[in-house]
Design an enzyme around this catalytic site. Structure first.
Site, mmCIF file in Angstrom:
data_model
loop_
_atom_site.group_PDB
_atom_site.id
_atom_site.type_symbol
_atom_site.label_atom_id
_atom_site.label_comp_id
_atom_site.label_asym_id
_atom_site.label_seq_id
_atom_site.Cartn_x
_atom_site.Cartn_y
_atom_site.Cartn_z
ATOM 1 N N GLU A 83 0.845 -1.192 0.000
ATOM 2 C CA GLU A 83 0.000 0.000 0.000
ATOM 3 C C GLU A 83 0.880 1.241 0.000
ATOM 4 O O GLU A 83 0.388 2.356 0.127
ATOM 5 C CB GLU A 83 -0.941 -0.002 1.191
ATOM 6 C CG GLU A 83 -0.259 -0.071 2.535
ATOM 7 C CD GLU A 83 -1.236 0.061 3.684
ATOM 8 O OE1 GLU A 83 -1.787 1.159 3.831
ATOM 9 O OE2 GLU A 83 -1.436 -0.918 4.414
ATOM 10 N N CYS A 115 -3.458 -3.291 4.308
ATOM 11 C CA CYS A 115 -2.614 -4.408 4.768
ATOM 12 C C CYS A 115 -3.048 -5.750 4.206
ATOM 13 O O CYS A 115 -2.367 -6.756 4.405
ATOM 14 C CB CYS A 115 -2.641 -4.498 6.287
ATOM 15 S SG CYS A 115 -2.080 -3.011 7.090
ATOM 16 N N HIS A 250 -3.078 -10.448 11.793
ATOM 17 C CA HIS A 250 -2.454 -9.213 11.317
ATOM 18 C C HIS A 250 -2.049 -8.422 12.568
ATOM 19 O O HIS A 250 -2.845 -8.262 13.483
ATOM 20 C CB HIS A 250 -3.434 -8.415 10.453
ATOM 21 C CG HIS A 250 -2.967 -7.017 10.199
ATOM 22 N ND1 HIS A 250 -1.744 -6.753 9.620
ATOM 23 C CD2 HIS A 250 -3.522 -5.809 10.478
ATOM 24 C CE1 HIS A 250 -1.579 -5.446 9.540
ATOM 25 N NE2 HIS A 250 -2.636 -4.844 10.059
HETATM 26 P P1 HMG Z 1 -3.612 5.784 21.921
HETATM 27 O O1 HMG Z 1 -4.969 6.350 21.922
HETATM 28 O O2 HMG Z 1 -2.478 6.736 22.101
HETATM 29 O O3 HMG Z 1 -3.435 4.682 23.028
HETATM 30 O O4 HMG Z 1 -3.329 5.029 20.557
HETATM 31 P P2 HMG Z 1 -4.496 4.127 24.091
HETATM 32 O O5 HMG Z 1 -4.865 5.187 25.055
HETATM 33 O O6 HMG Z 1 -5.595 3.381 23.389
HETATM 34 O O7 HMG Z 1 -3.548 3.075 24.834
HETATM 35 C C1 HMG Z 1 -3.066 1.959 24.183
HETATM 36 C C2 HMG Z 1 -3.022 0.805 25.170
HETATM 37 O O8 HMG Z 1 -2.030 1.093 26.152
HETATM 38 C C3 HMG Z 1 -4.330 0.599 25.925
HETATM 39 O O9 HMG Z 1 -4.483 -0.780 26.112
HETATM 40 C C4 HMG Z 1 -4.053 1.289 27.266
HETATM 41 O O10 HMG Z 1 -4.853 0.785 28.330
HETATM 42 C C5 HMG Z 1 -2.596 0.949 27.448
HETATM 43 P P3 HMG Z 1 -5.930 -1.469 25.836
HETATM 44 O O11 HMG Z 1 -6.871 -0.851 26.797
HETATM 45 O O12 HMG Z 1 -6.290 -1.124 24.405
HETATM 46 O O13 HMG Z 1 -5.681 -2.915 26.011
HETATM 47 N N1 HMG Z 1 -1.875 1.862 28.356
HETATM 48 C C6 HMG Z 1 -0.970 1.461 29.249
HETATM 49 N N2 HMG Z 1 -0.526 0.233 29.590
HETATM 50 C C7 HMG Z 1 0.426 0.146 30.555
HETATM 51 N N3 HMG Z 1 0.932 1.237 31.188
HETATM 52 C C8 HMG Z 1 0.513 2.477 30.891
HETATM 53 C C9 HMG Z 1 -0.478 2.629 29.889
HETATM 54 N N4 HMG Z 1 -1.112 3.697 29.333
HETATM 55 C C10 HMG Z 1 -1.959 3.221 28.400
HETATM 56 N N5 HMG Z 1 1.019 3.528 31.543
HETATM 57 C C11 HMG Z 1 -3.701 3.428 18.827
HETATM 58 C C12 HMG Z 1 -3.421 3.624 20.312
HETATM 59 C C13 HMG Z 1 -3.519 1.942 18.519
HETATM 60 C C14 HMG Z 1 -5.140 3.843 18.529
HETATM 61 C C15 HMG Z 1 -2.705 4.269 17.986
HETATM 62 O O14 HMG Z 1 -1.394 3.827 18.212
HETATM 63 C C16 HMG Z 1 -2.999 4.250 16.502
HETATM 64 O O15 HMG Z 1 -3.807 5.028 16.000
HETATM 65 N N6 HMG Z 1 -2.320 3.322 15.751
HETATM 66 C C17 HMG Z 1 -2.508 3.189 14.300
HETATM 67 C C18 HMG Z 1 -3.809 2.478 13.930
HETATM 68 C C19 HMG Z 1 -3.791 1.001 14.218
HETATM 69 O O16 HMG Z 1 -2.747 0.402 14.408
HETATM 70 N N7 HMG Z 1 -4.975 0.370 14.188
HETATM 71 C C20 HMG Z 1 -5.088 -1.049 14.413
HETATM 72 C C21 HMG Z 1 -6.295 -1.687 13.720
HETATM 73 S S1 HMG Z 1 -6.416 -1.212 11.998
HETATM 74 C C22 HMG Z 1 -5.204 -2.153 11.202
HETATM 75 O O17 HMG Z 1 -4.666 -3.056 11.769
HETATM 76 C C23 HMG Z 1 -4.850 -1.765 9.811
HETATM 77 C C24 HMG Z 1 -3.528 -1.052 9.669
HETATM 78 O O18 HMG Z 1 -2.461 -1.990 9.823
HETATM 79 C C25 HMG Z 1 -3.454 -0.346 8.310
HETATM 80 C C26 HMG Z 1 -3.727 -1.127 7.045
HETATM 81 O O19 HMG Z 1 -4.611 -1.957 6.946
HETATM 82 O O20 HMG Z 1 -3.067 -0.780 6.057
HETATM 83 C C27 HMG Z 1 -3.317 0.012 10.715
#
Ligand code: HMG
Length: 417
Positions: A83, A115, A250
């Protein structure tokens, strides 16, 4: 006897530099545990503009051919799932064919759906072979991508880059696919996208996670229906998903595999005759089983944790990690694989690990490839991120690796090999 088709061998290519994820967290004023425990990351690959999707794909395909003794005259199809291609018309696959001096007598094309593109390519290749149209020839499918969200964004700790090249043939030493059982699910959503001309992806992060889980459910139920009909799995003392020795997902970040596994189990627990009288809360608790995650998923994530997201290649890095850890003991066992591409499309499929899987993965020298990398500081990572994509540094490629040298009159020139 039914023709066997699947993955014969694989090879990987990764950027030469990486940053430590805890160090990145500290630089961003974030508790490192959020990135390490919350997202499941350890290290993040840092591609420089010389390591574009073409260079990484060519390096991985070249390694595959060299390390696994592939006869190029037997290759009838070369597909690149990506992509983050480099041109709206000329495919990455044509660059790879030229850089590797592969015979002209092959089909070349790129497959794009976020992906999911690599899996789309793998299915096109394996069904081409299974149909008999390949007439004994093999295919190379390369998944190659640069995952880039930008500095100081929520997606930043989930960036990465790299490529996995798969040899697909009638001799599936790594994984014989259960052709015909696949389940797919498409939903038209804006969860993650990259409008033409933009280097960084746009993403609705939390929504993208729910889209992934929704599409996973549809794809898994499709596979399960066919697998039950063919008696590959059955309702009984264990859930259908528990009858798969391992399940690969994935992996945009490692913690996502845990969320995905919980969702997959929930699909089974909602439909299982044995849990019809359970409450929704009881099913959700059972779905979260750490024992099941540890037994079926955890061992596949070691490479992903050291690279980050590689979009199309992430599922196949999980396959690399699983084979590196457990190929010998998994020989003859069936595993499940879940591909997801934003936008979105998901596909669940299965296959049986081959008797020669351990020998095949040893030749890929995965640990050697990872060990050659250089750790850089956050300041150096930021410098590399700020380099223009059309002005690559003039670094000498390591033996066997390709690099973008320059872009002149919109034509890209590469060195190495
Ligand atoms: P965010 O909002 O900064 O993080 O972004 P958060 O607040 O959701 O925290 C992440 C996790 O850390 C949570 O765990 C928190 O609890 C934990 P969860 O509740 O989800 O199990 N946390 C902690 N743990 C321990 N100690 C601490 C602490 N603080 C928080 N102190 C987000 C997270 C993934 C949304 C961001 O990184 C993002 O936007 N990433 C890119 C998008 C993505 O990867 N999406 C995944 C699904 S889509 C997909 O897979 C397709 C893709 O590969 C693209 C394609 O297809 O081409 C992305």
């Amino acid at each position: 006897m039914k023709k066997q088709v699947g993955i014969e061998a694989l090879a990987i290519a990764v950027p030469r530099r990486y940053v430590d994820i805890a160090e990145l967290a500290q630089a961003r004023g974030v508790d490192p545990a959020k990135y390490t425990a919350g997202l499941g990351a350890k290290e993040m690959a840092v591609p420089d503009p010389g390591e574009d999707s073409v260079a990484l794909a060519a390096t991985a395909a070249s390694r595959l051919i060299q390390e696994q003794g592939v006869d190029p005259s037997r290759i009838g199809m070369l597909v690149v799932g990506t992509e983050t291609g480099v041109d709206h018309a000329k495919p990455v696959a044509s660059h790879v064919q030229g850089l590797l001096k592969l015979p002209r007598s092959m089909r070349t094309f790129d497959a794009q759906h976020a992906c999911y593109g690599g899996t789309a390519g793998l299915m096109a290749a394996s069904e081409w072979i299974a149909s008999g149209a390949a007439a004994g020839r093999s295919a190379i499918v390369v998944c190659s991508d640069i995952a880039r969200y930008g500095l100081n964004t929520p997606g930043e700790p989930t960036q990465g880059g790299g490529a996995v090249a798969l040899l697909v043939s009638e001799q599936p030493d790594l994984l014989a696919l259960d052709v015909g059982l696949n389940g797919a699910c498409t939903i038209d959503v804006y969860d993650f996208w990259r409008p033409s001309g933009r280097r960084e992806a746009l993403v609705d992060g939390h929504y993208s996670i729910s889209c992934y889980l929704d599409a996973l459910s549809g794809a898994y139920r499709g596979w399960r229906e066919r697998a039950l009909a063919h008696e590959v799995v059955r309702w009984g003392d264990s859930l259908p998903s528990e009858q798969l020795a391992r399940i690969l997902y994935h992996v945009p970040f490692c913690k996502m595999a845990r969320k995905a596994h919980t969702q997959l189990r929930l699909c089974d627990l909602e439909a299982a005759p044995a849990t019809q009288n359970a409450t929704a809360a009881e099913r959700e608790e059972a779905a979260k089983s750490t024992a099941s995650y540890d037994a079926q998923v955890a061992s596949s994530l070691s490479v992903n944790a050291r690279i980050g997201n590689v979009y199309t290649a992430s599922l196949y890095l999980a396959l690399t990690g699983l084979m590196s850890a457990e190929a010998a003991q998994l020989a003859g066992k069936r595993i499940g694989l879940l591909s997801y591409g934003s936008g979105c499309c998901s596909e669940f499929y299965s296959g049986v690990v081959g008797a020669n899987a351990a020998q095949r993965i040893a030749k890929a020298n995965v640990e050697g490839v990872l060990a050659r990398r250089e750790r850089v500081s956050v300041a150096e990572y930021e410098r590399i991120m700020n380099l223009a994509s059309d002005a690559p540094e003039q670094l000498t490629p390591a033996p066997g690796e390709f690099r973008l040298k320059e872009i002149r009159d919109h034509r890209r020139a590469y060195v190495g090999g």
